[in-house]
Write an enzyme that holds these catalytic residues in place. Structure first.
Site, PDB file in Angstrom:
ATOM      1  N   ASN A 124       0.860  -1.190   0.000  1.00  0.00           N
ATOM      2  CA  ASN A 124       0.000   0.000   0.000  1.00  0.00           C
ATOM      3  C   ASN A 124       0.898   1.242   0.000  1.00  0.00           C
ATOM      4  O   ASN A 124       1.510   1.563   1.011  1.00  0.00           O
ATOM      5  CB  ASN A 124      -0.890  -0.046   1.253  1.00  0.00           C
ATOM      6  CG  ASN A 124      -1.695   1.215   1.437  1.00  0.00           C
ATOM      7  OD1 ASN A 124      -1.812   2.040   0.531  1.00  0.00           O
ATOM      8  ND2 ASN A 124      -2.271   1.371   2.631  1.00  0.00           N
ATOM      9  N   HIS A 127      -9.463   0.906   4.947  1.00  0.00           N
ATOM     10  CA  HIS A 127      -8.171   1.129   5.593  1.00  0.00           C
ATOM     11  C   HIS A 127      -8.362   2.066   6.779  1.00  0.00           C
ATOM     12  O   HIS A 127      -9.160   2.990   6.725  1.00  0.00           O
ATOM     13  CB  HIS A 127      -7.168   1.724   4.591  1.00  0.00           C
ATOM     14  CG  HIS A 127      -5.789   1.725   5.158  1.00  0.00           C
ATOM     15  ND1 HIS A 127      -5.362   2.702   6.018  1.00  0.00           N
ATOM     16  CD2 HIS A 127      -4.764   0.851   5.031  1.00  0.00           C
ATOM     17  CE1 HIS A 127      -4.118   2.418   6.393  1.00  0.00           C
ATOM     18  NE2 HIS A 127      -3.741   1.299   5.804  1.00  0.00           N
ATOM     19  N   GLY A 158       2.863  -1.169   4.316  1.00  0.00           N
ATOM     20  CA  GLY A 158       2.841   0.248   3.977  1.00  0.00           C
ATOM     21  C   GLY A 158       4.251   0.751   3.709  1.00  0.00           C
ATOM     22  O   GLY A 158       4.805   0.601   2.613  1.00  0.00           O
TER      23      GLY A 158
END
Ligand code: PGA
Length: 256
Positions: free
Chosen positions: A10, A95, A234
């Site tokens: 992400n 999210h 991330g």
């Protein structure tokens, strides 16, 4: 069928166009012969150029969010059909930076998931508790609420296109990762909730990712847990080497 490991990156609101192309190209090359499913989630603006870079590769493309509607007068929103057209196979829904940062409700997230699935996308549905909820023993009730409202009305067929990402909010971007045992316990609980909602086959086949400060150094322990089927990454997905090291770690711990 054992669940295949899955590592998703992400990128959040990072990268410019040149960096996005370079990162995607590095991931595509490095993941070429991987036994792991790999997907990347660039910002909306880079979906088309990244789709071009990924053409012919084994890496899937996803968006970080989608609109709950198909089309209409919704300024600034992006429809799941547009994402599909742009080359996406996946979208994230729920999210924590949207749930908590933008106050997206369980009901809205349910509508987004349904709209994405109806369009033909796969969904990574994100859930996770806040620190004070963990500290006051509410983790399971929070996860139950997020799943039972967020996935209500989905069919068993649609569930074959849903992955869950368990991301404790206190672990996202903080450098504070859940212990292997905390992750395993939460994932086993998620699987139990899925069993109650959709039956044994869905519970056993659904991929459940862990997210929250996953790095090459801690990925191995997390991915070795029986109910941890992969990672939603991330920060560490913004560098080719660290992302590929996590993919490699997942390959070592694959179930098949
Ligand atoms: P992080 O983000 O790996 O930077 O903690 C995870 C996520 O937000 O999905």
């Amino acid at each position: 069928m054992p669940r295949k490991k899955f590592v998703a990156g992400n990128w959040k609101m990072y990268t410019n166009l040149a960096q996005a192309r370079e990162l995607a190209s590095g991931v595509a090359q490095g993941a070429q012969h991987s036994t792991v499913n790999v997907a990347i989630f660039p910002p909306f603006t880079w979906l088309l150029p990244v789709a071009e870079v990924l053409q012919g590769s084994s890496v899937s493309l996803g968006a970080q969010d989608c609109a709950p509607e198909k089309e209409g007068a919704f300024t600034g929103q992006v429809s799941p059909l547009m994402l599909l057209d742009a080359g996406c196979q996946y979208t994230l829904v729920g999210h924590s930076e949207r749930r908590h940062g933008l106050n997206e409700s369980d009901d809205l997230l349910n509508r987004k998931a349904k709209s994405a699935l109806t369009a033909g996308l796969k969904v990574i549905f994100c859930i996770g508790e806040l620190l004070n909820e963990r500290d006051t023993n509410q983790t399971e009730s929070v996860l139950l609420q997020q799943l039972s409202t967020g996935l209500v009305g989905l069919t068993v067929e649609e569930m074959t296109r849903v992955c869950i990402a368990y991301e404790p909010v206190w672990a996202i971007g903080t450098g504070r990762v859940a212990t292997d045992q905390q992750a395993q316990e939460a994932h086993a609980f998620v699987r139990k909730v899925l069993r109650g909602m959709f039956g044994e086959a869905v519970a056993m086949e659904t991929t459940i990712l862990y997210g929250g400060s996953v790095k090459p150094e801690n990925a191995g322990g997390l991915l070795a847990q029986p109910d941890v089927d992969g990672a939603l990454v991330g920060g560490a997905s913004l560098k080719v080497e660290s992302f590929l090291a996590i993919v490699q770690s997942a390959a070592t711990h694959r179930a098949d």
